[in-house]
Scaffold this motif. Structure first.
Motif, PDB file in Angstrom:
ATOM      1  N   ASN A  19      35.425  43.657  47.944  1.00  0.00           N
ATOM      2  CA  ASN A  19      35.058  43.235  46.517  1.00  0.00           C
ATOM      3  C   ASN A  19      35.720  44.548  45.795  1.00  0.00           C
ATOM      4  O   ASN A  19      36.121  44.320  44.648  1.00  0.00           O
ATOM      5  CB  ASN A  19      33.380  42.981  46.428  1.00  0.00           C
ATOM      6  N   THR A  20      35.095  45.701  45.882  1.00  0.00           N
ATOM      7  CA  THR A  20      35.372  47.059  45.163  1.00  0.00           C
ATOM      8  C   THR A  20      37.084  47.241  45.005  1.00  0.00           C
ATOM      9  O   THR A  20      37.639  47.295  43.980  1.00  0.00           O
ATOM     10  CB  THR A  20      35.150  48.288  45.739  1.00  0.00           C
ATOM     11  N   GLU A  23      38.465  44.153  43.072  1.00  0.00           N
ATOM     12  CA  GLU A  23      38.260  44.422  41.600  1.00  0.00           C
ATOM     13  C   GLU A  23      39.234  45.155  40.969  1.00  0.00           C
ATOM     14  O   GLU A  23      39.605  45.401  39.767  1.00  0.00           O
ATOM     15  CB  GLU A  23      36.778  44.703  41.378  1.00  0.00           C
ATOM     16  N   LYS A 107      32.117  52.598  43.270  1.00  0.00           N
ATOM     17  CA  LYS A 107      33.157  51.774  42.942  1.00  0.00           C
ATOM     18  C   LYS A 107      34.125  52.745  42.418  1.00  0.00           C
ATOM     19  O   LYS A 107      35.172  52.587  43.008  1.00  0.00           O
ATOM     20  CB  LYS A 107      32.723  50.528  42.222  1.00  0.00           C
TER      21      LYS A 107
END
Length: 119
Positions: A19-20, A23, A107
């Motif tokens: 996800n990081t 993104e 992140k």
């Protein structure tokens, strides 16, 4: 933008990193759950970067770094370590890893380290 392979025995950690990275504009092209699988998948996928957990079953991250760097010295590997694994991180860097990110993941720091290693 980097093509990344995520290596971690914990599916939750792989999901968080995926996800990081996504993104941040990177593409996750594969995952592996242990070092042995990482060595095999690297040869298939040729990622720009690998995130490699240290503590895993079958083959740990340090052994996997040695195996990958022995065959592909141009590989870029970032170790993922929990607090208190400083000696293991040093061993991994001596084996050829280009840097490390600390769990739990921040992140911004993950993306900064990926950018640094991929330039």
């Amino acid at each position: 933008m980097a093509k990344v392979m995520i290596v971690d025995d914990a599916a939750f950690m792989r999901m968080m990193l995926r996800n990081t990275l996504e993104e941040g504009g990177h593409i996750v092209i594969g995952e592996a759950a242990n070092g042995r699988e990482a060595v095999e998948r690297f040869t298939e996928l040729h990622p720009d970067l690998i995130t490699m957990d240290i503590t895993m079953p079958e083959m740990d991250g340090i052994e996997a770094v040695r195996a990958i760097m022995g065959r592909h010295p141009q590989a870029r590997i970032l170790m993922c370590s929990a607090m208190g694994q400083q000696q293991m991180v040093l061993d991994a860097i001596q084996a050829g890893a280009k840097g490390f990110i600390v769990k739990p993941f921040n992140k911004q720091k993950v993306l900064e380290e990926v950018q640094r290693v991929c330039v």
